[in-house]
Design a protein around this motif. Structure first.
Motif, PDB file in Angstrom:
ATOM      1  N   ALA A  47       0.830  -1.207   0.000  1.00  0.00           N
ATOM      2  CA  ALA A  47       0.000   0.000   0.000  1.00  0.00           C
ATOM      3  C   ALA A  47       0.866   1.259   0.000  1.00  0.00           C
ATOM      4  N   GLY A  48       0.328   2.312  -0.592  1.00  0.00           N
ATOM      5  CA  GLY A  48       1.022   3.579  -0.623  1.00  0.00           C
ATOM      6  C   GLY A  48       1.596   3.940  -1.971  1.00  0.00           C
ATOM      7  N   VAL A  49       1.507   3.005  -2.911  1.00  0.00           N
ATOM      8  CA  VAL A  49       1.902   3.251  -4.298  1.00  0.00           C
ATOM      9  C   VAL A  49       0.639   3.140  -5.141  1.00  0.00           C
ATOM     10  N   ALA A  50       0.410   4.101  -6.010  1.00  0.00           N
ATOM     11  CA  ALA A  50      -0.868   4.169  -6.724  1.00  0.00           C
ATOM     12  C   ALA A  50      -1.192   2.873  -7.450  1.00  0.00           C
ATOM     13  N   LEU A  51      -0.220   2.280  -8.146  1.00  0.00           N
ATOM     14  CA  LEU A  51      -0.445   1.034  -8.872  1.00  0.00           C
ATOM     15  C   LEU A  51      -0.983  -0.043  -7.945  1.00  0.00           C
ATOM     16  N   TYR A  52      -0.367  -0.160  -6.767  1.00  0.00           N
ATOM     17  CA  TYR A  52      -0.753  -1.220  -5.847  1.00  0.00           C
ATOM     18  C   TYR A  52      -2.005  -0.865  -5.055  1.00  0.00           C
ATOM     19  N   ASP A  53      -2.238   0.400  -4.804  1.00  0.00           N
ATOM     20  CA  ASP A  53      -3.494   0.779  -4.149  1.00  0.00           C
ATOM     21  C   ASP A  53      -4.683   0.393  -5.025  1.00  0.00           C
ATOM     22  N   ALA A 103      -4.630  -2.016  -7.244  1.00  0.00           N
ATOM     23  CA  ALA A 103      -4.652  -3.481  -7.264  1.00  0.00           C
ATOM     24  C   ALA A 103      -5.279  -4.034  -5.989  1.00  0.00           C
ATOM     25  N   ILE A 104      -4.970  -3.413  -4.852  1.00  0.00           N
ATOM     26  CA  ILE A 104      -5.542  -3.877  -3.588  1.00  0.00           C
ATOM     27  C   ILE A 104      -7.055  -3.683  -3.593  1.00  0.00           C
ATOM     28  N   GLU A 105      -7.508  -2.543  -4.072  1.00  0.00           N
ATOM     29  CA  GLU A 105      -8.952  -2.298  -4.160  1.00  0.00           C
ATOM     30  C   GLU A 105      -9.619  -3.348  -5.046  1.00  0.00           C
ATOM     31  N   ALA A 106      -8.994  -3.680  -6.170  1.00  0.00           N
ATOM     32  CA  ALA A 106      -9.553  -4.702  -7.060  1.00  0.00           C
ATOM     33  C   ALA A 106      -9.559  -6.064  -6.383  1.00  0.00           C
ATOM     34  N   TYR A 107      -8.501  -6.377  -5.659  1.00  0.00           N
ATOM     35  CA  TYR A 107      -8.406  -7.681  -4.987  1.00  0.00           C
ATOM     36  C   TYR A 107      -9.480  -7.797  -3.905  1.00  0.00           C
ATOM     37  N   GLU A 108      -9.746  -6.716  -3.226  1.00  0.00           N
ATOM     38  CA  GLU A 108     -10.834  -6.715  -2.241  1.00  0.00           C
ATOM     39  C   GLU A 108     -12.151  -7.075  -2.908  1.00  0.00           C
ATOM     40  N   ARG A 109     -12.378  -6.556  -4.102  1.00  0.00           N
ATOM     41  CA  ARG A 109     -13.609  -6.860  -4.843  1.00  0.00           C
ATOM     42  C   ARG A 109     -13.639  -8.334  -5.247  1.00  0.00           C
ATOM     43  N   ILE A 110     -12.504  -8.856  -5.685  1.00  0.00           N
ATOM     44  CA  ILE A 110     -12.434 -10.275  -6.056  1.00  0.00           C
ATOM     45  C   ILE A 110     -12.772 -11.146  -4.862  1.00  0.00           C
ATOM     46  N   LEU A 111     -12.164 -10.855  -3.725  1.00  0.00           N
ATOM     47  CA  LEU A 111     -12.380 -11.674  -2.542  1.00  0.00           C
ATOM     48  C   LEU A 111     -13.786 -11.514  -1.980  1.00  0.00           C
ATOM     49  N   ALA A 112     -14.487 -10.453  -2.410  1.00  0.00           N
ATOM     50  CA  ALA A 112     -15.893 -10.262  -2.031  1.00  0.00           C
ATOM     51  C   ALA A 112     -16.843 -10.936  -3.013  1.00  0.00           C
ATOM     52  N   GLY A 113     -16.288 -11.542  -4.079  1.00  0.00           N
ATOM     53  CA  GLY A 113     -17.116 -12.305  -5.004  1.00  0.00           C
ATOM     54  C   GLY A 113     -17.200 -11.777  -6.413  1.00  0.00           C
ATOM     55  N   VAL A 114     -16.572 -10.643  -6.717  1.00  0.00           N
ATOM     56  CA  VAL A 114     -16.578 -10.112  -8.080  1.00  0.00           C
ATOM     57  C   VAL A 114     -15.565 -10.897  -8.910  1.00  0.00           C
ATOM     58  N   LEU A 131      -0.284  -7.527  -8.016  1.00  0.00           N
ATOM     59  CA  LEU A 131      -0.017  -8.113  -6.705  1.00  0.00           C
ATOM     60  C   LEU A 131       0.605  -9.498  -6.809  1.00  0.00           C
ATOM     61  N   PHE A 132       0.435 -10.167  -7.932  1.00  0.00           N
ATOM     62  CA  PHE A 132       0.883 -11.546  -8.052  1.00  0.00           C
ATOM     63  C   PHE A 132       2.313 -11.650  -8.565  1.00  0.00           C
ATOM     64  N   TYR A 133       2.934 -10.513  -8.775  1.00  0.00           N
ATOM     65  CA  TYR A 133       4.309 -10.461  -9.278  1.00  0.00           C
ATOM     66  C   TYR A 133       5.130  -9.542  -8.379  1.00  0.00           C
ATOM     67  N   GLY A 134       6.387  -9.893  -8.207  1.00  0.00           N
ATOM     68  CA  GLY A 134       7.251  -9.036  -7.424  1.00  0.00           C
ATOM     69  C   GLY A 134       7.539  -7.726  -8.120  1.00  0.00           C
ATOM     70  N   ARG A 135       7.581  -7.759  -9.469  1.00  0.00           N
ATOM     71  CA  ARG A 135       7.828  -6.554 -10.277  1.00  0.00           C
ATOM     72  C   ARG A 135       6.800  -6.527 -11.393  1.00  0.00           C
ATOM     73  N   TRP A 136       6.106  -5.425 -11.530  1.00  0.00           N
ATOM     74  CA  TRP A 136       5.101  -5.307 -12.585  1.00  0.00           C
ATOM     75  C   TRP A 136       5.766  -4.685 -13.814  1.00  0.00           C
ATOM     76  N   ASP A 137       6.627  -5.503 -14.448  1.00  0.00           N
ATOM     77  CA  ASP A 137       7.375  -5.046 -15.610  1.00  0.00           C
ATOM     78  C   ASP A 137       6.792  -5.670 -16.873  1.00  0.00           C
ATOM     79  N   GLU A 138       7.457  -5.475 -17.993  1.00  0.00           N
ATOM     80  CA  GLU A 138       6.949  -5.983 -19.268  1.00  0.00           C
ATOM     81  C   GLU A 138       6.812  -7.500 -19.255  1.00  0.00           C
ATOM     82  N   THR A 139       7.772  -8.184 -18.643  1.00  0.00           N
ATOM     83  CA  THR A 139       7.705  -9.644 -18.555  1.00  0.00           C
ATOM     84  C   THR A 139       6.485 -10.085 -17.771  1.00  0.00           C
ATOM     85  N   ALA A 140       6.230  -9.446 -16.630  1.00  0.00           N
ATOM     86  CA  ALA A 140       5.078  -9.817 -15.812  1.00  0.00           C
ATOM     87  C   ALA A 140       3.769  -9.532 -16.541  1.00  0.00           C
TER      88      ALA A 140
END
Length: 282
Positions: free
Chosen positions: A143-149, A151-162, A174-183
């Motif tokens: 948390a605290g980085v816009a990209l991951y904030d 992603a966290i909001e989206a993950y909350e929705r997934i875990l709520a059933g979306v 969130l599923f990668y250590g680095r969100w680069d071109e390879t990821a």
């Protein structure tokens, strides 16, 4: 493409790569074609990778009875591959949902396991579920980085059933250590590599008998490495450690800065750690 016929007549494909002692690799997904494993950070430099395409995925045939997508039925596929390769024992590497297949295989054939590396494994086979809150706790480490904030909001929705492609795409960093071109390319390939119908069958509750599996794993004399990602929430490192404790010779290690696909996050670290384990069991 090399192939063999398994117990029910289904033809299964596998992908050999490199030279040396075979390392049979079981993909996760669940039911994702093994191509997503790539070369596992360069492991073919010291091993002959044998990436199995599970039934109905990749270059393997669709079975006549799709109920056999259930993970406990696929134990016989792994044993058929061992016999096809002419190996007394299998060195196994399993990723994510494939960890359940490796656990069930080890429980059914403990004497056939040489060494086993479980990479960010899920462990429904031994009743080690990860709660939604535990997954979110791991996600919130970023948390605290816009990209991951986002992603966290989206993950909350997934875990709520979306469950939509859009929300999974937003959560993917969130599923990668680095969100680069390879990821990004790795994530984008998933819909084309996964048999979603088979995935719904894979982890059917009837596939599992956790007390029996836990008891059987005490008979596994082989060394077992459970490798977790420091940033992964499924499983978080503490859960991976609990899984390692189920084996007489289990050990846990945590890859710094890694998430669910650690060979992409730091290929050199990953390959060196797994190869050291395979060579010496430590």
């Amino acid at each position: 493409m090399p192939a063999f016929t398994t117990f029910d007549g289904t033809e299964l494909a596998y992908h050999p790569d490199g030279e040396g002692t075979p390392l049979v690799c079981l993909p996760g997904g669940a039911m994702r074609a093994s191509t997503y494993l790539g070369d596992l950070g360069g492991l073919p430099a010291g091993r002959r990778l044998v990436r199995l395409d599970l039934r109905g995925t990749g270059d393997s045939a669709i079975p006549a009875d799709e109920a056999t997508y259930r993970v406990d039925h696929q134990v016989a596929d792994v044993e058929a591959l061992r016999l096809h390769l002419g190996l007394e024992r299998l060195d196994l590497l399993a990723h994510s949902a494939g960890g359940n297949l490796a656990l069930l295989y080890a429980a059914a054939h403990p004497e056939r396991v040489g060494r086993m590396a479980l990479i960010t494994p899920t462990a429904r086979a031994v009743d080690l579920p990860v709660s939604a809150e535990q997954k979110l706790t791991a996600a919130r480490l970023r948390a605290g980085v816009a990209l991951y904030d986002r992603a966290i909001e989206a993950y909350e929705r997934i875990l709520a059933g979306v469950d939509t492609d859009e929300v999974w795409d937003l959560a993917a960093p969130l599923f990668y250590g680095r969100w680069d071109e390879t990821a990004r390319a790795h994530h984008a390939a998933n819909p084309h590599e996964q048999n979603e119908k088979a995935a719904t069958v894979f982890a059917h509750p009837d596939a599992f008998d956790p007390p029996a599996t836990r008891a059987a794993l005490r008979r596994v004399a082989a060394p077992v490495l459970v490798l977790a990602g420091e940033l992964d929430g499924n499983p978080p490192p503490a859960h991976a450690a609990r899984l390692a404790e189920l084996f007489p010779h289990g050990l846990i290690d945590v890859q710094p800065g890694a998430s669910h696909f650690p060979w992409l996050d730091d290929p050199a670290w990953f390959a060196a750690r797994v190869e050291r384990f395979l060579a010496a069991g430590v």
